[in-house]
Design a protein around this motif. Structure first.
Motif, PDB file in Angstrom:
ATOM      1  N   VAL A  35       0.837  -1.205   0.000  1.00 31.49           N
ATOM      2  CA  VAL A  35       0.000   0.000   0.000  1.00 31.49           C
ATOM      3  C   VAL A  35       0.870   1.253   0.000  1.00 31.49           C
ATOM      4  O   VAL A  35       0.593   2.218  -0.729  1.00 31.49           O
ATOM      5  N   LEU A  36       1.942   1.261   0.779  1.00 31.68           N
ATOM      6  CA  LEU A  36       2.770   2.454   0.886  1.00 31.68           C
ATOM      7  C   LEU A  36       3.743   2.625  -0.276  1.00 31.68           C
ATOM      8  O   LEU A  36       3.985   3.748  -0.728  1.00 31.68           O
ATOM      9  N   ALA A  37       4.313   1.539  -0.769  1.00 31.54           N
ATOM     10  CA  ALA A  37       5.392   1.643  -1.748  1.00 31.54           C
ATOM     11  C   ALA A  37       4.902   1.735  -3.186  1.00 31.54           C
ATOM     12  O   ALA A  37       5.556   2.349  -4.021  1.00 31.54           O
ATOM     13  N   ARG A  38       3.793   1.149  -3.495  1.00 37.38           N
ATOM     14  CA  ARG A  38       3.313   1.123  -4.877  1.00 37.38           C
ATOM     15  C   ARG A  38       2.419   2.314  -5.146  1.00 37.38           C
ATOM     16  O   ARG A  38       1.563   2.650  -4.343  1.00 37.38           O
ATOM     17  N   ARG A  39       2.596   2.936  -6.297  1.00 36.99           N
ATOM     18  CA  ARG A  39       1.789   4.089  -6.670  1.00 36.99           C
ATOM     19  C   ARG A  39       0.692   3.714  -7.643  1.00 36.99           C
ATOM     20  O   ARG A  39      -0.052   4.564  -8.102  1.00 36.99           O
ATOM     21  N   ASN A  40       0.575   2.429  -7.946  1.00 39.37           N
ATOM     22  CA  ASN A  40      -0.466   1.941  -8.825  1.00 39.37           C
ATOM     23  C   ASN A  40      -1.708   1.658  -7.989  1.00 39.37           C
ATOM     24  O   ASN A  40      -1.633   0.992  -6.957  1.00 39.37           O
ATOM     25  N   LEU A  41      -2.858   2.151  -8.423  1.00 45.58           N
ATOM     26  CA  LEU A  41      -4.073   2.014  -7.618  1.00 45.58           C
ATOM     27  C   LEU A  41      -4.524   0.562  -7.483  1.00 45.58           C
ATOM     28  O   LEU A  41      -5.009   0.158  -6.424  1.00 45.58           O
ATOM     29  N   ILE A  42      -4.361  -0.240  -8.539  1.00 46.81           N
ATOM     30  CA  ILE A  42      -4.737  -1.663  -8.463  1.00 46.81           C
ATOM     31  C   ILE A  42      -3.847  -2.384  -7.459  1.00 46.81           C
ATOM     32  O   ILE A  42      -4.328  -3.181  -6.650  1.00 46.81           O
ATOM     33  N   LYS A  43      -2.561  -2.100  -7.479  1.00 44.18           N
ATOM     34  CA  LYS A  43      -1.642  -2.740  -6.536  1.00 44.18           C
ATOM     35  C   LYS A  43      -1.958  -2.311  -5.105  1.00 44.18           C
ATOM     36  O   LYS A  43      -1.822  -3.113  -4.175  1.00 44.18           O
ATOM     37  N   SER A  44      -2.403  -1.080  -4.912  1.00 48.73           N
ATOM     38  CA  SER A  44      -2.795  -0.632  -3.573  1.00 48.73           C
ATOM     39  C   SER A  44      -4.017  -1.400  -3.070  1.00 48.73           C
ATOM     40  O   SER A  44      -4.089  -1.776  -1.898  1.00 48.73           O
ATOM     41  N   VAL A  45      -4.979  -1.648  -3.952  1.00 52.13           N
ATOM     42  CA  VAL A  45      -6.161  -2.435  -3.571  1.00 52.13           C
ATOM     43  C   VAL A  45      -5.747  -3.865  -3.215  1.00 52.13           C
ATOM     44  O   VAL A  45      -6.234  -4.434  -2.234  1.00 52.13           O
ATOM     45  N   ILE A  46      -4.818  -4.438  -3.976  1.00 51.06           N
ATOM     46  CA  ILE A  46      -4.326  -5.782  -3.678  1.00 51.06           C
ATOM     47  C   ILE A  46      -3.607  -5.799  -2.326  1.00 51.06           C
ATOM     48  O   ILE A  46      -3.788  -6.716  -1.522  1.00 51.06           O
TER      49      ILE A  46
END
Length: 194
Positions: free
Chosen positions: A24-35
């Protein structure tokens, strides 16, 4: 050392929780944040289900033959008013000092706590609903901005600045045309009837 390795399920919870938090903190991709949020949520589910498990315990379902034998034993001993209570008394810890209940069939059965599992079923349903909502928002953001990268979305917002009157007028005009369902050149069915 044995005590640390004996709690391996809690170590799995910690690893999953920190993995989800990092994503959640490191990825700036919204799909990856949901994952990442889903991984974090799964670790919480695992934590609660783990706390409800009793070593050597079974599902909290009284076998019919044990229930019938307990009810028969209670009726035979003249404690008909306690028959319902005896059906729920199935482990040595629960039986305690009641010597009359200790010889009932099924008194050695130990049950796991069902409450954490039931609560987690509700949490899973809520988690699925919030994940669906988050993915729907990501789709809508993709339609508006053309990307799901948070950095790019922020750049587009900064470049666009605050909305001005022209943007609002264009939005209102587009909304009015979509609600009317036709252009001014083509009258609607209600106008042609008059």
């Amino acid at each position: 050392m044995e005590q640390v390795t004996g709690l391996y399920n809690y170590w799995i919870v910690i690893v999953l929780m920190m993995t989800g938090f990092y994503i959640v903190l490191a990825r700036r991709n919204l799909i990856k944040s949901v994952i990442g949020l889903n991984i974090f949520q799964t670790s919480v589910f695992l934590l609660y289900v783990t706390m409800g498990k009793v070593r050597g315990g079974t599902a909290p379902i009284i076998p019919p033959e044990v229930a019938a034998a307990q009810a028969e034993a209670m009726h035979a001993s003249g404690h008909a008013e306690q028959a319902t209570h005896a059906l729920g008394t199935v482990s040595e810890e629960i039986v305690g000092s009641h010597a009359g209940h200790a010889e009932l069939p099924g008194a050695e059965i130990i049950y796991s706590n069902p409450l954490p599992s039931v609560l987690m079923l509700t949490a899973i349903v809520v988690g699925i609903a919030t994940t669906a909502l988050a993915l729907a928002l990501v789709v809508r953001i993709r339609e508006d901005y053309g990307t799901i990268e948070e950095d790019r979305i922020l750049e587009i917002d900064r470049a666009d600045g605050l909305p001005d009157d022209d943007d609002e007028d264009q939005w209102i005009d587009a909304e009015a045309h979509s609600l009317a369902g036709s252009s001014p050149d083509n009258p609607t069915d209600s106008e042609s009837v008059n």
